[in-house]
Write an enzyme that holds these catalytic residues in place. Structure first.
Site, short mmCIF file in Angstrom:
data_model
loop_
_atom_site.label_atom_id
_atom_site.label_comp_id
_atom_site.label_asym_id
_atom_site.label_seq_id
_atom_site.Cartn_x
_atom_site.Cartn_y
_atom_site.Cartn_z
N LYS A 80 -16.01 -28.36 -22.27
CA LYS A 80 -15.40 -28.70 -23.93
C LYS A 80 -16.16 -29.40 -24.62
O LYS A 80 -16.86 -30.35 -24.14
CB LYS A 80 -13.98 -28.92 -23.40
N GLY A 177 8.38 -19.17 -30.00
CA GLY A 177 6.94 -19.02 -30.71
C GLY A 177 6.52 -17.52 -30.86
O GLY A 177 6.17 -16.92 -29.52
N GLY A 179 4.26 -16.18 -32.63
CA GLY A 179 2.95 -16.04 -33.63
C GLY A 179 2.22 -15.05 -32.89
O GLY A 179 2.41 -13.91 -32.62
N TYR A 183 4.32 -12.82 -30.55
CA TYR A 183 4.66 -11.35 -30.97
C TYR A 183 4.23 -10.29 -30.03
O TYR A 183 4.87 -9.27 -29.85
CB TYR A 183 4.08 -11.18 -32.54
P1 NAD Z 1 0.20 -19.24 -33.20
O1 NAD Z 1 0.12 -20.67 -34.03
O2 NAD Z 1 -0.38 -18.05 -33.75
O3 NAD Z 1 1.63 -19.25 -32.49
C1 NAD Z 1 2.45 -20.24 -32.35
C2 NAD Z 1 3.96 -20.13 -32.82
O4 NAD Z 1 4.71 -21.02 -32.45
C3 NAD Z 1 3.74 -19.93 -34.38
O5 NAD Z 1 4.31 -18.91 -34.86
C4 NAD Z 1 4.49 -21.31 -34.93
O6 NAD Z 1 5.33 -21.27 -35.97
C5 NAD Z 1 5.46 -21.49 -33.48
N1 NAD Z 1 5.82 -22.92 -33.23
C6 NAD Z 1 5.26 -24.08 -33.63
N2 NAD Z 1 6.19 -24.95 -33.00
C7 NAD Z 1 7.00 -24.42 -32.84
C8 NAD Z 1 8.42 -25.00 -32.03
N3 NAD Z 1 8.43 -26.42 -32.13
N4 NAD Z 1 9.52 -24.06 -31.79
C9 NAD Z 1 9.17 -22.65 -31.91
N5 NAD Z 1 8.18 -22.15 -32.55
C10 NAD Z 1 7.30 -23.11 -32.78
O7 NAD Z 1 -0.57 -19.60 -31.81
P2 NAD Z 1 -1.02 -18.57 -30.60
O8 NAD Z 1 -2.46 -18.24 -30.75
O9 NAD Z 1 -0.09 -17.36 -30.54
O10 NAD Z 1 -0.96 -19.64 -29.42
C11 NAD Z 1 0.37 -19.76 -28.69
C12 NAD Z 1 0.16 -20.75 -27.45
O11 NAD Z 1 -0.65 -20.06 -26.67
C13 NAD Z 1 -0.80 -21.88 -27.77
O12 NAD Z 1 -0.07 -23.04 -27.05
C14 NAD Z 1 -2.12 -21.65 -27.48
O13 NAD Z 1 -2.86 -22.76 -26.98
C15 NAD Z 1 -1.88 -20.56 -26.05
N6 NAD Z 1 -2.93 -19.69 -25.93
C16 NAD Z 1 -3.46 -18.88 -26.82
C17 NAD Z 1 -4.44 -17.89 -26.71
C18 NAD Z 1 -4.83 -16.99 -27.85
O14 NAD Z 1 -5.42 -16.15 -27.36
N7 NAD Z 1 -4.35 -17.24 -28.98
C19 NAD Z 1 -5.19 -18.02 -25.46
C20 NAD Z 1 -4.54 -19.14 -24.44
C21 NAD Z 1 -3.20 -19.72 -24.72
#
Ligand code: NAD
Length: 353
Positions: A80, A177, A179, A183
């Site tokens: 990292k 969440g 997002g 979704y």
């Molecule tokens: P994102 O930012 O698109 O979605 C996160 C969602 O959570 C957003 O809609 C945000 O408004 C909501 N949110 C934030 N704080 C909140 C709260 N207190 N209560 C309710 N909702 C809340 O992020 P993402 O890419 O969907 O990632 C989500 C999680 O998964 C993160 O922890 C990320 O590290 C992990 N993750 C993502 C991926 C990836 O491929 N994107 C891979 C591994 C892990």
């Protein structure tokens, strides 16, 4: 700050401090373990208060990548980078290219991609100086749908553990969440016949899930206490803590968020409460599987079929937990350590490569 003591504590091979006076680059690359292959892990840009805070963060995150990559069955070690500074102010062509030259100098021991506050555009600048970068525009692209499919397979594995079946018809899943990942997790769950309760701090995101999947929307603070079979944290870390654990009514916790347990003791508490927990870095492993596919020439079908192996990985965690009489979060670490140990042992066979 005793750097070698910290490296010993976290088990690191190498830590590289990169400074460039022209661009102001201050980066720390942590290479934790390269037994399985080159250390892969993203670049995080963050305005740390102190150098010590930045160092501890990179040590912690790079060690986490060793575990994540190992349980995902990839031939990758853990690494990292943290770049110190305000992401709104420090970004420039020369900064990312200087950083790219440092990565190139490592000769492939470390491969980077995006993490917090780093974009595909930033990776493109790094790519001008090195090929040891993934997550590039026009290649593997947005990992979220692939991650979400893996999470869905992991939810099925955890449901099987708790309810004796992968069938989610009629099961109620509370998703925190909705997002990028959340979704798509909802989409798979809806198609599988699950009932959804969702929350988000963005109302528009709740509304979209209500409209598209007939979900019931609740306020963010209500999600922990709702009546449900499965709780799926897909927002932020440390959501399983002293305050929330008392409220949970679910039988399963399985979601994409990183670092869900505030502390290890919360993993023990879930075990005591009889809640099946799919460890975060196992169930969200399809994100890293997706960039791994990019290293081999990206193909979305192959990435999706690899993502489906999250089901097997989560099952294996539960097998190890039962075999050794330990909670799932500990079993996930053991699964990674056992794979690294076994692969290290076979390196005694000379292969003339
Ligand atoms: P994102 O930012 O698109 O979605 C996160 C969602 O959570 C957003 O809609 C945000 O408004 C909501 N949110 C934030 N704080 C909140 C709260 N207190 N209560 C309710 N909702 C809340 O992020 P993402 O890419 O969907 O990632 C989500 C999680 O998964 C993160 O922890 C990320 O590290 C992990 N993750 C993502 C991926 C990836 O491929 N994107 C891979 C591994 C892990």
């Amino acid at each position: 700050m005793k750097i070698f003591d910290l490296m010993e504590k976290y088990g690191h091979e190498q830590v590289i401090f990169c400074y460039d006076s022209t661009s102001g680059l201050k980066a720390i690359i942590g290479i934790h373990d390269t037994t399985l292959g080159p250390a892969l892990g993203g670049t995080r840009i963050w305005d740390y208060d102190t150098e010590e805070e930045a160092l501890i963060d990179v040590l912690r995150l790079s060690r986490g990548m060793t575990y994540k990559n190992a349980v995902a069955g990839l031939n990758l070690g853990g690494g990292k980078t943290v770049i110190m500074g305000n992401p709104e102010k420090i970004k420039s062509e020369e900064l990312f290219r200087a950083f790219g030259r440092y990565i190139e100098g490592l000769g492939g021991r470390y491969i980077t991609d995006e993490d917090m506050n780093a974009t595909t555009k930033d990776m493109g600048l790094i790519n001008q100086e090195t090929d040891h970068v993934v997550g590039l525009e026009g290649k593997s692209g947005n990992p979220s749908p692939v991650t979400a499919f893996g999470v869905f397979k992991g939810i099925q594995a955890a449901a099987e553990e708790a309810f004796g079946t992968t069938d989610l018809t009629g099961k109620t899943v509370a998703v925190q969440g909705v997002g990028a990942v959340g979704y798509h997790v909802c989409k798979h769950l809806h198609e599988a016949g699950a009932k959804l309760i969702v929350t988000d701090i963005k109302k528009a995101n709740i509304d979209r899930a209500v409209q598209d999947f007939g979900a019931v929307g609740v306020a963010p603070e209500e999600i922990y206490g709702v009546e449900c079979d499965i709780f799926s944290p897909c927002a932020m870390g440390a959501v399983i803590n002293d305050f929330t654990i008392k409220q949970l009514k679910c039988k399963v916790i399985a979601g994409s968020a990183n670092n869900q347990l505030a502390e290890d003791k919360h993993g023990d508490m879930l075990e005591e409460k009889g809640i099946v927990y799919a460890p975060d870095f196992v169930i969200n492993g399809a994100g890293v599987m997706n960039v791994y596919e990019e290293m081999k020439g990206y193909n979305v079908e192959r990435a999706m079929s690899r993502a489906a192996t999250v089901y097997d990985n989560v099952r294996k965690v539960f097998e190890i937990a039962k075999r050794d009489g330990i909670p799932a979060y500990k079993a996930a670490h053991r699964m990674a350590e056992e794979r690294i140990e076994k692969i290290w042992r076979i390196t005694k066979i000379l292969n003339n490569r």
